[in-house]
Design a protein around this motif. Structure first.
Motif, PDB file in Angstrom:
ATOM      1  N   CYS A 121     -66.210  10.218  36.000  1.00 38.46           N
ATOM      2  CA  CYS A 121     -65.647   9.453  35.911  1.00 38.46           C
ATOM      3  C   CYS A 121     -64.905   9.510  34.795  1.00 38.46           C
ATOM      4  N   GLY A 122     -63.826   9.167  34.751  1.00 40.06           N
ATOM      5  CA  GLY A 122     -63.148   8.601  33.061  1.00 40.06           C
ATOM      6  C   GLY A 122     -61.994   7.794  32.754  1.00 40.06           C
ATOM      7  N   ILE A 123     -62.058   7.139  31.098  1.00 38.64           N
ATOM      8  CA  ILE A 123     -61.677   6.085  31.950  1.00 38.64           C
ATOM      9  C   ILE A 123     -60.539   6.504  30.675  1.00 38.64           C
ATOM     10  N   ALA A 124     -59.106   6.508  31.039  1.00 42.54           N
ATOM     11  CA  ALA A 124     -57.678   7.347  29.787  1.00 42.54           C
ATOM     12  C   ALA A 124     -57.664   5.962  29.029  1.00 42.54           C
ATOM     13  N   ALA A 125     -56.268   5.878  28.697  1.00 42.89           N
ATOM     14  CA  ALA A 125     -56.100   4.758  27.590  1.00 42.89           C
ATOM     15  C   ALA A 125     -55.837   3.457  28.636  1.00 42.89           C
ATOM     16  N   LEU A 126     -56.295   2.630  27.603  1.00 41.72           N
ATOM     17  CA  LEU A 126     -55.952   1.134  28.019  1.00 41.72           C
ATOM     18  C   LEU A 126     -55.307   0.458  27.364  1.00 41.72           C
ATOM     19  N   GLY A 127     -54.696  -0.749  27.798  1.00 44.26           N
ATOM     20  CA  GLY A 127     -54.055  -1.794  27.875  1.00 44.26           C
ATOM     21  C   GLY A 127     -53.800  -3.082  28.331  1.00 44.26           C
ATOM     22  N   VAL A 128     -52.912  -4.044  28.351  1.00 43.25           N
ATOM     23  CA  VAL A 128     -52.903  -5.290  28.980  1.00 43.25           C
ATOM     24  C   VAL A 128     -51.792  -4.823  29.819  1.00 43.25           C
ATOM     25  N   ASP A 129     -52.319  -5.287  31.376  1.00 43.45           N
ATOM     26  CA  ASP A 129     -51.222  -5.236  32.359  1.00 43.45           C
ATOM     27  C   ASP A 129     -51.961  -5.888  33.692  1.00 43.45           C
TER      28      ASP A 129
ATOM     29  N   SER B  75     -46.025  -1.996  26.727  1.00 45.79           N
ATOM     30  CA  SER B  75     -46.099  -1.896  25.253  1.00 45.79           C
ATOM     31  C   SER B  75     -46.665  -0.410  25.400  1.00 45.79           C
ATOM     32  N   SER B  76     -48.074   0.351  25.619  1.00 46.69           N
ATOM     33  CA  SER B  76     -49.306   1.528  24.634  1.00 46.69           C
ATOM     34  C   SER B  76     -47.931   2.104  25.941  1.00 46.69           C
ATOM     35  N   ALA B  77     -47.591   2.019  26.832  1.00 45.09           N
ATOM     36  CA  ALA B  77     -46.792   3.838  27.346  1.00 45.09           C
ATOM     37  C   ALA B  77     -45.301   3.651  25.916  1.00 45.09           C
ATOM     38  N   GLY B  78     -44.742   2.609  26.449  1.00 45.19           N
ATOM     39  CA  GLY B  78     -43.689   2.237  25.250  1.00 45.19           C
ATOM     40  C   GLY B  78     -43.714   2.932  24.114  1.00 45.19           C
ATOM     41  N   LEU B  79     -45.407   2.677  23.115  1.00 46.53           N
ATOM     42  CA  LEU B  79     -45.691   3.288  21.547  1.00 46.53           C
ATOM     43  C   LEU B  79     -45.526   4.889  22.371  1.00 46.53           C
ATOM     44  N   ALA B  80     -46.243   5.300  23.394  1.00 47.50           N
ATOM     45  CA  ALA B  80     -45.978   6.719  23.710  1.00 47.50           C
ATOM     46  C   ALA B  80     -44.986   6.811  23.968  1.00 47.50           C
TER      47      ALA B  80
ATOM     48  N   ALA C 225     -42.042   6.066  23.128  1.00 49.35           N
ATOM     49  CA  ALA C 225     -41.222   6.308  21.738  1.00 49.35           C
ATOM     50  C   ALA C 225     -41.464   7.587  20.789  1.00 49.35           C
ATOM     51  N   ASP C 226     -43.048   7.421  20.413  1.00 45.96           N
ATOM     52  CA  ASP C 226     -43.897   9.048  19.895  1.00 45.96           C
ATOM     53  C   ASP C 226     -42.734   9.955  20.247  1.00 45.96           C
ATOM     54  N   ALA C 227     -42.512  10.254  21.470  1.00 45.05           N
ATOM     55  CA  ALA C 227     -42.063  11.686  21.799  1.00 45.05           C
ATOM     56  C   ALA C 227     -40.219  11.854  21.531  1.00 45.05           C
ATOM     57  N   PHE C 228     -39.927  10.939  20.544  1.00 44.80           N
ATOM     58  CA  PHE C 228     -38.862  10.953  20.870  1.00 44.80           C
ATOM     59  C   PHE C 228     -38.454  10.841  18.702  1.00 44.80           C
ATOM     60  N   SER C 229     -37.615  11.461  18.409  1.00 41.40           N
ATOM     61  CA  SER C 229     -37.156  11.342  16.820  1.00 41.40           C
ATOM     62  C   SER C 229     -35.799  11.072  15.954  1.00 41.40           C
ATOM     63  N   GLY C 230     -35.185  11.131  17.287  1.00 40.20           N
ATOM     64  CA  GLY C 230     -34.066  10.275  17.029  1.00 40.20           C
ATOM     65  C   GLY C 230     -32.980   9.435  17.957  1.00 40.20           C
ATOM     66  N   PRO C 231     -32.179   9.072  17.922  1.00 40.04           N
ATOM     67  CA  PRO C 231     -31.442   8.473  18.999  1.00 40.04           C
ATOM     68  C   PRO C 231     -31.455   9.001  20.000  1.00 40.04           C
ATOM     69  N   LEU C 232     -31.219   7.829  20.897  1.00 38.33           N
ATOM     70  CA  LEU C 232     -31.296   7.773  22.691  1.00 38.33           C
ATOM     71  C   LEU C 232     -29.883   7.127  23.253  1.00 38.33           C
ATOM     72  N   HIS C 233     -30.150   7.333  24.669  1.00 37.36           N
ATOM     73  CA  HIS C 233     -29.145   5.675  25.258  1.00 37.36           C
ATOM     74  C   HIS C 233     -30.525   5.815  26.358  1.00 37.36           C
TER      75      HIS C 233
ATOM     76  N   LEU D 288     -38.501  -1.507  24.691  1.00 43.00           N
ATOM     77  CA  LEU D 288     -37.321  -1.609  23.512  1.00 43.00           C
ATOM     78  C   LEU D 288     -37.911  -1.767  22.195  1.00 43.00           C
ATOM     79  N   ASP D 289     -38.796  -3.005  21.436  1.00 39.73           N
ATOM     80  CA  ASP D 289     -39.737  -3.039  20.607  1.00 39.73           C
ATOM     81  C   ASP D 289     -40.027  -2.187  19.932  1.00 39.73           C
ATOM     82  N   ALA D 290     -40.570  -1.319  20.891  1.00 44.83           N
ATOM     83  CA  ALA D 290     -41.335   0.778  20.686  1.00 44.83           C
ATOM     84  C   ALA D 290     -40.077   1.086  19.835  1.00 44.83           C
ATOM     85  N   LEU D 291     -39.301   1.410  21.020  1.00 44.02           N
ATOM     86  CA  LEU D 291     -38.264   2.359  20.035  1.00 44.02           C
ATOM     87  C   LEU D 291     -36.668   1.490  19.282  1.00 44.02           C
ATOM     88  N   GLY D 292     -37.054  -0.001  18.999  1.00 42.79           N
ATOM     89  CA  GLY D 292     -36.177  -0.160  18.100  1.00 42.79           C
ATOM     90  C   GLY D 292     -35.335   0.458  17.769  1.00 42.79           C
ATOM     91  N   ASP D 293     -34.644   0.824  16.577  1.00 42.17           N
ATOM     92  CA  ASP D 293     -33.072   1.125  16.160  1.00 42.17           C
ATOM     93  C   ASP D 293     -32.993   2.157  16.941  1.00 42.17           C
TER      94      ASP D 293
END
Length: 426
Positions: free
Chosen positions: A167-175, A325-330, A332-340, A355-360
């Motif tokens: 059995c395995g447990i992957a990343a946790l977050g509130v959902d 939010s956990s997915a948002g952080l993941a 955001a980590d994959a994009f270093s520059g601007p995006l649409h 939105l909060d994870a991707l910011g500006d």
């Protein structure tokens, strides 16, 4: 929310129409219904090849993809059941490496629905019963089973120690707060600890329980440790690739075929599950091949040539079903520059999670509806958001600046995008 499904096969659609009429009585929890249904079918869940059972908030589907790829690289025939489907219901049931055929699916669903008609099972309970029934009938070497919602009361949790390899447990977050944080006596009250308690509910006596070290908040990790100890499940805490604890050369593993740094964690979890179990032999070569070849649609997927991407041929278009939010952080980590950003989110999700994870980095934000589902309107995303009638409208309105496009916020939206771009998961 009802899980809609459509098929071009009239025989399959007739059964999906029956599925669509099913509902779960408010407040019904537990495994009594799925157990009764499986009992009428001859308890197929007790006749499965070794099963790898995966829970988690984010990453469990990707972990299943890595498990399948690693096992198949070893030459094993692998059954897989995951959810939700993106385009076709068939995606939920992969039999010995191949998506179930329309003809077989129609007969299988009819059999399960007929047997359990008076039990009022849920959409997911019927799906899992159908998958286990087919898996018990068709020869294979292993099963990979993704938890649908939570773990403790999920329909997949009828699996017993005799068939479980790990059995395995992957990343946790509130959902899924309405279901997973419902008041109950004798359970943790801190939200993330309660989530961990529900996910760890898949632990079974004598079955290796694997999760990632330094991946959970201390309160959540302690709950996982406590649950594993209480049921007698050997706990294996493994580290992500690049941190050097799974094998001496862990940092030398290839880059995962799935995009995003977080996929190193999911690949490491799959690796850890295979190494913790003793039911099937697995080679280092198969592990490495599986890491490189795993595919999982709508998880940081770069869309190929198709009708949608032709609208913005001057740029890359990425697709991800992340919606918390956990997915948002993941993401955001994959994009270093601007995006649409083209965003569609169910109205029971936090509109700020991406939105909060991707910011500006967001150069424009187009909000689209999700066909067949209640979704947030443009007003939920702030003054800079613009409404688009659909994804085609959103892409057609982008400025010609060459910045990449991310379409995200819902797996239901992701399925529509794949359909529109003629990229059906296979």
């Amino acid at each position: 929310m009802r899980d809609f499904a459509r098929s071009e096969s009239p025989a399959v659609q007739a059964q999906l129409d029956r599925l669509g009429l099913l509902s779960v009585p408010d407040g019904r929890l537990g495994l009594d219904t799925i157990r009764a249904l499986l009992d009428r079918l001859g308890n197929p869940h007790r006749r499965l090849p070794p099963v790898f059972h995966v829970a988690g908030t984010n990453g469990k589907g990707s972990t299943c993809a890595f498990l399948r790829a690693m096992l198949e690289a070893e030459g094993y025939r692998v059954h897989v059941t995951t959810s939700p489907h993106l385009v076709r219901y068939n995606e939920r049931i992969r039999v010995a490496g191949t998506l179930i055929s329309d003809e077989r699916l129609a007969d299988l669903l009819a059999e399960v629905l007929d047997v359990g008609e008076d039990l009022n099972p849920s959409f997911f309970e019927v799906t899992i019963a159908a998958a286990f029934l087919e898996f018990a009938r068709v020869a294979a070497d292993a099963c990979v089973v993704e938890v649908g919602l939570g773990g403790r009361f999920d329909a997949t949790n009828v699996l017993e120690p005799d068939v479980l390899a790990a059995c395995g447990i992957a990343a946790l977050g509130v959902d899924h707060e309405r279901f997973l944080l419902a008041p109950e006596d004798g359970v943790p009250t801190l939200p993330i600890a309660r989530i961990a308690f529900e996910k760890a509910g898949i632990a079974k006596p004598g079955v290796p329980m694997v999760t990632l070290e330094d991946s959970h908040l201390p309160e959540a990790e302690q709950v996982i440790r406590d649950v594993a100890e209480s049921v007698g499940a050997p706990l294996h805490m493994v580290r992500s690739f690049g941190k050097g604890s799974i094998t001496p050369d862990a940092s030398g593993y290839p880059e995962p075929g799935l995009g995003g740094a977080h996929q190193e964690r999911n690949a490491a979890l799959a690796n850890g599950m295979l190494r913790a179990q003793a039911r099937l032999a697995i080679s280092e070569e198969a592990i490495r091949t599986g890491i490189e070849t795993a595919r999982w649609p709508a998880r940081m997927q770069r869309l190929g040539a198709g009708p949608l991407t032709a609208l913005v041929a001057d740029r890359d278009v990425w697709l991800d079903g992340g919606h918390n939010s956990s997915a948002g952080l993941a993401i955001a980590d994959a994009f270093s520059g601007p995006l649409h950003l083209v965003l569609g989110m169910l109205d029971n999700k936090d509109p700020r999670s991406l939105l909060d994870a991707l910011g500006d980095r967001i150069r424009s934000l187009a909000v689209v509806p999700i066909p067949g589902h209640a979704a947030h309107g443009v007003e939920a995303f702030g003054m800079d958001a613009k409404r688009a009638d659909d994804v085609v409208d959103a892409l057609s309105a982008l400025p010609a600046d060459g910045h990449p496009v991310l379409i995200a916020g819902s797996l239901y939206l992701a399925g529509e995008v794949l359909r529109l771009n003629d990229e059906l998961p296979d």
